[in-house]
Design an enzyme around this catalytic site. Structure first.
Site, mmCIF file in Angstrom:
data_model
loop_
_atom_site.group_PDB
_atom_site.id
_atom_site.type_symbol
_atom_site.label_atom_id
_atom_site.label_comp_id
_atom_site.label_asym_id
_atom_site.label_seq_id
_atom_site.Cartn_x
_atom_site.Cartn_y
_atom_site.Cartn_z
ATOM 1 N N ARG A 71 0.936 -1.328 -0.070
ATOM 2 C CA ARG A 71 0.117 -0.066 -0.160
ATOM 3 C C ARG A 71 0.891 1.480 0.111
ATOM 4 N NH1 ARG A 71 -1.870 0.775 4.598
ATOM 5 N NH2 ARG A 71 -1.261 -1.133 5.671
ATOM 6 N N TYR A 199 -1.514 -3.566 -7.301
ATOM 7 C CA TYR A 199 -1.044 -4.450 -6.043
ATOM 8 C C TYR A 199 -2.111 -4.195 -4.953
ATOM 9 C CZ TYR A 199 1.003 -6.300 -1.791
ATOM 10 O OH TYR A 199 1.080 -6.961 -0.781
ATOM 11 N N GLY A 200 -2.420 -5.584 -4.507
ATOM 12 C CA GLY A 200 -3.522 -5.739 -3.280
ATOM 13 C C GLY A 200 -4.035 -4.716 -2.899
ATOM 14 N N LYS A 208 -9.429 -2.623 1.652
ATOM 15 C CA LYS A 208 -9.104 -1.413 2.414
ATOM 16 C C LYS A 208 -10.042 -0.126 1.901
ATOM 17 C CE LYS A 208 -7.300 -3.684 5.127
ATOM 18 N NZ LYS A 208 -5.869 -4.277 5.392
ATOM 19 N N HIS A 228 -10.719 -2.580 11.401
ATOM 20 C CA HIS A 228 -9.545 -3.248 10.863
ATOM 21 C C HIS A 228 -9.547 -4.434 11.828
ATOM 22 C CE1 HIS A 228 -5.142 -3.377 9.332
ATOM 23 N NE2 HIS A 228 -5.804 -4.397 8.863
ATOM 24 N N SER A 250 -1.450 -3.678 10.298
ATOM 25 C CA SER A 250 -0.991 -4.490 9.394
ATOM 26 C C SER A 250 0.406 -5.109 9.829
ATOM 27 C CB SER A 250 -0.775 -3.590 7.916
ATOM 28 O OG SER A 250 -1.888 -3.177 7.837
ATOM 29 N N CYS A 252 0.424 -7.289 11.812
ATOM 30 C CA CYS A 252 0.892 -7.370 13.540
ATOM 31 C C CYS A 252 0.062 -8.708 14.026
ATOM 32 C CB CYS A 252 0.510 -6.241 14.003
ATOM 33 S SG CYS A 252 1.728 -4.875 13.762
ATOM 34 N N GLY A 253 -0.358 -9.554 13.262
ATOM 35 C CA GLY A 253 -0.845 -10.706 13.635
ATOM 36 C C GLY A 253 -2.460 -11.211 13.885
ATOM 37 N N LYS A 254 -3.107 -10.313 12.835
ATOM 38 C CA LYS A 254 -4.497 -10.499 12.929
ATOM 39 C C LYS A 254 -4.803 -11.939 12.347
ATOM 40 C CE LYS A 254 -5.528 -6.890 10.697
ATOM 41 N NZ LYS A 254 -4.176 -6.273 10.625
ATOM 42 N N THR A 255 -4.238 -11.992 11.040
ATOM 43 C CA THR A 255 -4.516 -13.478 10.455
ATOM 44 C C THR A 255 -4.108 -14.641 11.414
ATOM 45 O OG1 THR A 255 -4.419 -12.575 8.338
ATOM 46 C CG2 THR A 255 -4.034 -15.103 8.536
ATOM 47 N N ASN A 256 -2.901 -14.765 12.119
ATOM 48 C CA ASN A 256 -2.447 -15.623 12.884
ATOM 49 C C ASN A 256 -3.245 -16.021 13.987
ATOM 50 O OD1 ASN A 256 0.460 -16.840 12.566
ATOM 51 N ND2 ASN A 256 0.430 -14.946 11.432
ATOM 52 N N ASP A 279 -9.322 -10.010 8.860
ATOM 53 C CA ASP A 279 -8.956 -8.584 8.572
ATOM 54 C C ASP A 279 -9.679 -7.493 8.654
ATOM 55 O OD1 ASP A 279 -6.428 -6.893 7.482
ATOM 56 O OD2 ASP A 279 -7.564 -6.434 5.967
ATOM 57 N N ARG A 378 2.087 -12.185 -0.425
ATOM 58 C CA ARG A 378 1.050 -12.427 0.004
ATOM 59 C C ARG A 378 0.321 -13.565 -0.672
ATOM 60 N NH1 ARG A 378 -1.407 -8.858 4.081
ATOM 61 N NH2 ARG A 378 0.027 -7.380 4.566
ATOM 62 N N GLY A 505 0.056 -19.925 18.751
ATOM 63 C CA GLY A 505 -1.097 -20.857 19.312
ATOM 64 C C GLY A 505 -1.149 -20.568 20.807
ATOM 65 N N ASN A 507 -1.115 -17.853 22.301
ATOM 66 C CA ASN A 507 -2.043 -16.691 22.592
ATOM 67 C C ASN A 507 -3.318 -16.996 23.084
ATOM 68 O OD1 ASN A 507 -0.017 -14.917 21.859
ATOM 69 N ND2 ASN A 507 -0.654 -15.019 19.738
HETATM 70 P P1 GTP Z 1 -2.141 -7.630 7.518
HETATM 71 O O1 GTP Z 1 -2.704 -8.937 6.521
HETATM 72 O O2 GTP Z 1 -1.064 -6.999 6.883
HETATM 73 O O3 GTP Z 1 -3.280 -7.058 8.104
HETATM 74 O O4 GTP Z 1 -1.447 -8.704 8.723
HETATM 75 P P2 GTP Z 1 -2.063 -9.359 10.231
HETATM 76 O O5 GTP Z 1 -2.248 -8.480 11.026
HETATM 77 O O6 GTP Z 1 -3.017 -10.287 9.468
HETATM 78 O O7 GTP Z 1 -0.604 -10.009 10.507
HETATM 79 P P3 GTP Z 1 -0.358 -11.658 10.352
HETATM 80 O O8 GTP Z 1 -1.037 -12.695 11.138
HETATM 81 O O9 GTP Z 1 0.074 -12.308 8.882
HETATM 82 O O10 GTP Z 1 1.128 -11.628 11.042
HETATM 83 C C1 GTP Z 1 2.305 -10.729 10.555
HETATM 84 C C2 GTP Z 1 3.699 -11.247 11.131
HETATM 85 O O11 GTP Z 1 3.515 -11.181 12.527
HETATM 86 C C3 GTP Z 1 4.025 -12.449 10.518
HETATM 87 O O12 GTP Z 1 5.271 -12.606 10.353
HETATM 88 C C4 GTP Z 1 3.889 -13.282 11.846
HETATM 89 O O13 GTP Z 1 4.651 -14.509 11.800
HETATM 90 C C5 GTP Z 1 4.026 -12.403 13.004
HETATM 91 N N1 GTP Z 1 3.430 -12.722 13.932
HETATM 92 C C6 GTP Z 1 2.028 -12.964 14.172
HETATM 93 N N2 GTP Z 1 1.469 -13.617 15.405
HETATM 94 C C7 GTP Z 1 2.628 -13.403 16.072
HETATM 95 C C8 GTP Z 1 2.916 -13.719 17.555
HETATM 96 O O14 GTP Z 1 1.986 -14.217 18.432
HETATM 97 N N3 GTP Z 1 4.141 -13.521 18.188
HETATM 98 C C9 GTP Z 1 5.226 -13.174 17.160
HETATM 99 N N4 GTP Z 1 6.198 -13.040 17.537
HETATM 100 N N5 GTP Z 1 5.099 -12.894 15.961
HETATM 101 C C10 GTP Z 1 3.506 -13.316 15.144
HETATM 102 C C1 SPV Z 2 -2.862 -4.585 5.368
HETATM 103 O O1 SPV Z 2 -1.820 -3.922 5.072
HETATM 104 O O2 SPV Z 2 -3.715 -4.340 6.477
HETATM 105 C C2 SPV Z 2 -3.536 -5.708 4.497
HETATM 106 C C3 SPV Z 2 -2.948 -5.872 2.969
HETATM 107 O O3 SPV Z 2 -4.258 -6.428 4.899
HETATM 108 S S1 SPV Z 2 -3.517 -4.746 1.940
HETATM 109 O O4 SPV Z 2 -4.802 -5.349 1.412
HETATM 110 O O5 SPV Z 2 -2.556 -4.473 0.943
HETATM 111 O O6 SPV Z 2 -3.960 -3.522 2.798
HETATM 112 MN MN MN Z 3 -4.606 -5.738 7.138
#
Ligand code: GTP
Ligand code: SPV
Ligand code: MN
Length: 605
Positions: A71, A199-200, A208, A228, A250, A252-256, A279, A378, A505, A507
């Site tokens: 972005r 791009y995305g 977004k 978000h 972004s 910072c761990g949402k998907t995880n 997201d 991605r 996990g 968390n």
């Molecule tokens: P966007 O799609 O950009 O909105 O990202 P997101 O918030 O979904 O983040 P995502 O879960 O993809 O994680 C982003 C990065 O953070 C990855 O490199 C993960 O490995 C790392 N990460 C996620 N959860 C944790 C955690 O609990 N601890 C640590 N140390 N890293 C984490």
């Molecule tokens: C973010 O950056 O928070 C994303 C990826 O989820 S994008 O769709 O490029 O904004």
């Molecule tokens: Mn996002």
């Protein structure tokens, strides 16, 4: 052939076609045959590379231009008539000027190309939450990604009927010239214009641009929220499910968090995490006075690097079919994909994300330029691939929220978890969030910046008014049923720069405490200057085999360390927040938040 009689849609398509002058207009009906043909066309032209169909069925790799990998916040504009309404932290342009500028850039740019008309719905078609958009684009990559990320097809046009309104989106890739790249939002005319990117987040206009920037503006006026946030369900051994939403910036761990697999002893007891969204959340007050949330998307646009079988098994599984990978490495041994962190061993024969042979011998973890995959590479994967997708994913009414969690990447200061005293204090905590920047946007990474509610790049109006809207929403919820608000930080570091908390996990252990605080099995907490912090004994760290570093193990001492609230550091943080309110957000900060700031300052004396 046009798929609708809706005059507004037909006029929009005609007007934009006259401007961009495509050779052909193709309506996307959502049929399998049409999508299949587009994939074949993209493979033929080289826009997509077909991957190994045995390991990665119906999956493709796409490489963007090297200038177009994230972005572009400084080229993303909110174009309201009054500059004030876009607020102090959005880039603003006068709408007339913005239309003229982008019209000039897009004029004739689709000559020799096809313009695709994508009718799509954010949210389940027919639900009260759902909103329809039409994206016009000259990129097959965009069509195929939108087809994964949103609900695409003729039924969206049918839902619009003869004169229904929709969000207009126009995307022209032009020459993918970074100097002429603009992502324009016209919230007052429900319109988005994106030029010179492919791009995305810049071009998948449902995500977004619509579901956050335009939707947050609509939400403010219509009394709901576009956030978000991920949404997840925690299912207990007795079968009951509680839902939480969480806003982290972004990457910072949402998907995880959204798809975490609990530690074994939780699984053995019968706990389960279900993913509703990873997201974006659209949130409304239900008839019952609770807050209800839906995920308006239909897929995941997830960060690839770091995703592996252990860190995020469910995300990895989601990418095994019908997925488009962007800017990851191609393993030419077997035509599969690779990225840093996917496996411990480095593959020997890869083409990097720029299309050049990759030398694993030169790979240095600390030097991003030696990576095979771009740090913001991605995967675009259908949500229905996710093994832990919630039964409520497709529900029209969404899920009721028990808790809202804010969080960011903070090496120090912010404890692992703490709870707000009440709704307004929770809004204050969200408004005061800071986080270190990541590769999800262009610019330097690792820089601490304010990112209120993880919405800095996504609020489609004045941030002070956005805070006020949060306060207003708190008044609409039944106080007995309002979600409790928390803040988490998985990223506290020790003196050597190691993450102290195991994260991922594990968390689950924090989620369990959070839900206990929401009334499950009441548990006490310590009142601190910033809110309620757990007693270390109340966070389950049993069966945890985790080494912070070669020398250190995670134990109750380490836990206590990351639960500490350092008054001096927080006095400084309060000053910092005061500066942000005074100098950046200024006069539109609601009084309720000033009051919380005063309390924080007093508590830290
Ligand atoms: P966007 O799609 O950009 O909105 O990202 P997101 O918030 O979904 O983040 P995502 O879960 O993809 O994680 C982003 C990065 O953070 C990855 O490199 C993960 O490995 C790392 N990460 C996620 N959860 C944790 C955690 O609990 N601890 C640590 N140390 N890293 C984490
Ligand atoms: C973010 O950056 O928070 C994303 C990826 O989820 S994008 O769709 O490029 O904004
Ligand atoms: Mn996002």
């Amino acid at each position: 052939m046009a798929l609708t009689k809706n005059k507004k849609v037909l006029d929009f398509v005609a007007e934009r076609a006259e401007l961009a002058q495509p050779d052909k207009i193709v309506w996307i009906d959502g049929s399998e045959n049409q999508i299949k043909a587009l994939k074949e066309e993209a493979v033929k032209s080289g826009e997509l590379i077909k991957l190994n169909d045995i390991h990665l069925q119906d999956c493709y790799l796409h490489r963007t231009k090297v200038n177009d990998v994230a972005r572009v916040e400084d080229r993303t504009f909110i174009c309201t008539k009054n500059k004030e309404d876009a607020g102090p932290i959005n880039y603003w342009m006068d709408p007339r000027q913005a239309y003229e500028l982008t019209n000039e850039i897009a004029r004739g740019s689709m000559k020799g190309r096809t313009m695709y008309v994508i009718p799509y719905s954010m949210g389940v078609v027919g639900s009260d939450f759902a909103k329809i958009g039409i994206e016009l684009t000259d990129s097959i990559y965009v069509v195929l990604n939108m087809n994964i990320m949103t609900r695409v097809g003729k039924n969206c046009l049918d839902a619009l009927g003869k004169d229904g309104d929709f969000i207009k989106g126009f995307h022209a890739k032009c020459d993918v010239d970074a100097d002429k790249r603009y992502i324009m939002h016209f919230p007052e005319d429900n319109t988005i214009v994106s030029v010179n990117s492919a791009y995305g987040g810049n071009v998948l206009l449902g995500k977004k641009c619509f579901a956050l920037r335009i939707a947050s503006f609509l939400g403010k006026n219509e009394g709901w929220m576009a956030e978000h946030m991920l949404i997840l369900g925690v299912t207990y051994p007795n079968g009951e499910t509680k839902y939480v939403a969480a806003a982290f910036p972004s990457a910072c761990g949402k998907t995880n968090l959204a798809m975490l697999i609990p530690p074994k002893h939780y699984l053995d007891k019968g706990y389960k995490i279900e993913c509703v969204g990873d997201d974006i959340a659209w949130i409304r007050v239900g008839k019952d006075g609770r807050l209800w949330a839906v995920n308006p998307e239909n897929g995941f646009f997830g960060v690839a690097p770091g995703t592996n079988e252990h860190s995020n098994y469910n995300a990895l599984q989601s990418t095994k079919r019908g997925t488009i990978f962007t800017n990851v490495a191609l393993n030419t041994d077997d035509m599969t994909v690779w990225w840093e962190g996917l496996t411990k061993e480095l593959p020997q024969n890869c083409i990097d994300w720029t299309g050049k042979p990759w030398n694993p011998a030169k790979y240095d973890k600390k030097d991003k330029s030696t990576c095979s995959a771009h740090p913001n590479s991605r995967f675009t994967a259908p949500a229905t691939n996710c093994p832990c997708l919630s039964r409520k994913f497709d529900s029209k009414e969404g899920v009721p929220l028990s808790a809202i969690i804010f969080g960011g990447r903070r090496a120090s200061t912010t404890p692992l978890v703490y709870q707000a005293r009440d709704w307004n204090h929770g809004v204050f905590i969200g408004s005061a969030m800071s986080s270190e920047t990541t590769a999800a946007a262009t610019g330097a990474t690792g820089v601490l910046r304010h990112d209120p509610m993880a919405m800095k790049p996504f609020a489609g109006y004045h941030m002070g008014d956005y805070f006020a809207h949060w306060i207003e929403m708190g008044k609409k919820v039944d106080p007995e049923k309002a979600p409790k608000i928390f803040n988490v930080n998985w990223f506290r570091q020790d003196d050597e720069g190691n993450f102290v908390w195991p994260g991922f996990g594990d968390n689950m252990r924090v989620l369990e405490w959070i839900l206990k605080r929401c009334g499950d099995t009441p548990v006490d907490a310590v009142e601190t200057p910033i809110g309620y912090v757990p007693n270390a004994e109340d966070i389950d760290i049993s069966e945890l085999d985790y080494n912070i570093s070669d020398k250190k193990k995670f134990d109750i001492k380490a836990l206590k360390e990351i639960l500490t609230v350092d008054k001096e550091k927080w006095a400084k943080e309060a000053e910092e927040i005061e500066g942000y309110y005074n100098n950046t957000i200024q006069s539109r900060v609601p009084q309720e938040l000033w009051d919380c700031l005063e309390t924080l300052k007093k508590n830290c004396k």
